[in-house]
Design a protein around this motif. Structure first.
Motif, PDB file in Angstrom:
ATOM      1  N   GLU A  61      -2.259   5.492   4.791  1.00 33.81           N
ATOM      2  CA  GLU A  61      -3.503   5.612   4.020  1.00 33.81           C
ATOM      3  C   GLU A  61      -3.496   5.838   2.668  1.00 33.81           C
ATOM      4  O   GLU A  61      -3.677   5.066   1.716  1.00 33.81           O
ATOM      5  CB  GLU A  61      -4.485   6.596   4.008  1.00 33.81           C
ATOM      6  CG  GLU A  61      -5.165   6.618   5.793  1.00 33.81           C
ATOM      7  CD  GLU A  61      -5.777   8.348   6.361  1.00 33.81           C
ATOM      8  OE1 GLU A  61      -5.730   8.820   5.381  1.00 33.81           O
ATOM      9  OE2 GLU A  61      -6.669   7.667   7.859  1.00 33.81           O
ATOM     10  N   GLY A  62      -2.393   6.449   1.879  1.00 34.48           N
ATOM     11  CA  GLY A  62      -2.031   6.689   0.749  1.00 34.48           C
ATOM     12  C   GLY A  62      -1.358   5.656  -0.357  1.00 34.48           C
ATOM     13  O   GLY A  62      -1.399   4.929  -1.519  1.00 34.48           O
ATOM     14  N   MET A  63      -0.859   4.606   0.996  1.00 31.65           N
ATOM     15  CA  MET A  63      -0.181   3.762   0.023  1.00 31.65           C
ATOM     16  C   MET A  63      -1.281   2.403  -0.310  1.00 31.65           C
ATOM     17  O   MET A  63      -0.519   1.040  -1.376  1.00 31.65           O
ATOM     18  CB  MET A  63       0.842   2.260   1.338  1.00 31.65           C
ATOM     19  CG  MET A  63       1.854   3.908   1.486  1.00 31.65           C
ATOM     20  SD  MET A  63       3.100   2.812   2.600  1.00 31.65           S
ATOM     21  CE  MET A  63       4.265   3.965   2.600  1.00 31.65           C
ATOM     22  N   GLY A  88      -1.715  -5.213   4.187  1.00 28.92           N
ATOM     23  CA  GLY A  88      -1.584  -4.298   5.754  1.00 28.92           C
ATOM     24  C   GLY A  88      -0.352  -5.123   6.124  1.00 28.92           C
ATOM     25  O   GLY A  88      -0.700  -4.712   7.147  1.00 28.92           O
ATOM     26  N   ARG A  89       0.588  -5.070   5.598  1.00 34.61           N
ATOM     27  CA  ARG A  89       1.939  -5.399   6.049  1.00 34.61           C
ATOM     28  C   ARG A  89       2.943  -4.464   5.354  1.00 34.61           C
ATOM     29  O   ARG A  89       3.075  -4.032   4.478  1.00 34.61           O
ATOM     30  CB  ARG A  89       2.373  -6.516   5.961  1.00 34.61           C
ATOM     31  CG  ARG A  89       3.711  -6.937   6.860  1.00 34.61           C
ATOM     32  CD  ARG A  89       4.044  -8.554   6.919  1.00 34.61           C
ATOM     33  NE  ARG A  89       5.713  -8.410   5.626  1.00 34.61           N
ATOM     34  CZ  ARG A  89       5.805  -9.337   5.231  1.00 34.61           C
ATOM     35  NH1 ARG A  89       5.355 -10.790   5.450  1.00 34.61           N
ATOM     36  NH2 ARG A  89       6.925  -9.531   4.392  1.00 34.61           N
ATOM     37  N   LEU A  90       3.328  -3.982   6.866  1.00 39.14           N
ATOM     38  CA  LEU A  90       4.633  -2.832   5.450  1.00 39.14           C
ATOM     39  C   LEU A  90       6.292  -2.889   6.238  1.00 39.14           C
ATOM     40  O   LEU A  90       6.330  -3.385   6.826  1.00 39.14           O
ATOM     41  CB  LEU A  90       4.110  -1.352   6.685  1.00 39.14           C
ATOM     42  CG  LEU A  90       5.250  -0.513   6.487  1.00 39.14           C
ATOM     43  CD1 LEU A  90       4.612  -0.099   4.473  1.00 39.14           C
ATOM     44  CD2 LEU A  90       4.947   1.116   7.487  1.00 39.14           C
ATOM     45  N   ASP A  91       6.417  -2.872   4.978  1.00 38.64           N
ATOM     46  CA  ASP A  91       8.362  -3.602   4.345  1.00 38.64           C
ATOM     47  C   ASP A  91       9.235  -2.872   4.159  1.00 38.64           C
ATOM     48  O   ASP A  91       8.835  -1.329   3.401  1.00 38.64           O
ATOM     49  CB  ASP A  91       8.217  -5.356   3.693  1.00 38.64           C
ATOM     50  CG  ASP A  91       7.326  -6.116   3.907  1.00 38.64           C
ATOM     51  OD1 ASP A  91       7.533  -6.319   4.882  1.00 38.64           O
ATOM     52  OD2 ASP A  91       6.483  -6.537   3.064  1.00 38.64           O
ATOM     53  N   LEU A  92      10.286  -2.376   5.009  1.00 38.25           N
ATOM     54  CA  LEU A  92      11.339  -1.631   4.373  1.00 38.25           C
ATOM     55  C   LEU A  92      12.019  -2.222   3.263  1.00 38.25           C
ATOM     56  O   LEU A  92      12.137  -3.363   3.166  1.00 38.25           O
ATOM     57  CB  LEU A  92      11.932  -1.328   5.792  1.00 38.25           C
ATOM     58  CG  LEU A  92      13.272  -0.596   5.355  1.00 38.25           C
ATOM     59  CD1 LEU A  92      13.196   0.584   5.261  1.00 38.25           C
ATOM     60  CD2 LEU A  92      14.051  -0.019   6.861  1.00 38.25           C
ATOM     61  N   ILE A  93      12.159  -1.822   2.083  1.00 43.98           N
ATOM     62  CA  ILE A  93      12.916  -2.073   1.490  1.00 43.98           C
ATOM     63  C   ILE A  93      14.234  -1.634   0.506  1.00 43.98           C
ATOM     64  O   ILE A  93      14.470  -0.499   0.569  1.00 43.98           O
ATOM     65  CB  ILE A  93      12.449  -2.854  -0.347  1.00 43.98           C
ATOM     66  CG1 ILE A  93      11.120  -1.096  -0.349  1.00 43.98           C
ATOM     67  CG2 ILE A  93      10.995  -3.416   0.315  1.00 43.98           C
ATOM     68  CD1 ILE A  93      10.176  -1.062  -2.223  1.00 43.98           C
TER      69      ILE A  93
END
Length: 101
Positions: A61-63, A88-93
């Motif tokens: 939510e914070g993102m 809406g997409r979560l990516d690992l960097i």
């Protein structure tokens, strides 16, 4: 690439030791200080006390409110991962933490 050359801390106003809730007035103070220095927020970081460095539902939510990379550190073992949520997409960097020089 993101490069953080300075770290700012914001007060936790949560009464739950397993939760972090940024103090709104302290957040405003920090944002103004960053802007007055001619800088910008390039990432947020926080720790998870006993959980892996994977975004919680509150983190997700914070993102949405803070669309910058989020570095999450596992306080127990020092492991860390950085995530960014976009469209809406979560990516690992990939993240490297350099020691103080």
């Amino acid at each position: 690439m993101y490069l953080a050359d300075e770290v700012f801390f914001v007060k936790n106003v949560s009464e739950d030791p397993n939760e972090f809730l940024m103090d709104p007035l302290d957040t405003i103070r920090v944002v103004k200080e960053i802007e007055n220095r001619g800088k910008e927020i390039v990432a947020l970081f926080h720790t998870h006390l006993g959980y892996p460095p994977i975004p919680s539902f509150k983190d997700l939510e914070g993102m949405d409110a803070w669309p910058v990379p989020w570095l999450i550190i596992n306080k127990r073992d020092g492991g860390y991962k950085t995530w960014i949520k976009s469209d809406g997409r979560l990516d690992l960097i990939h993240t490297e933490i350099a020691p103080d020089s």
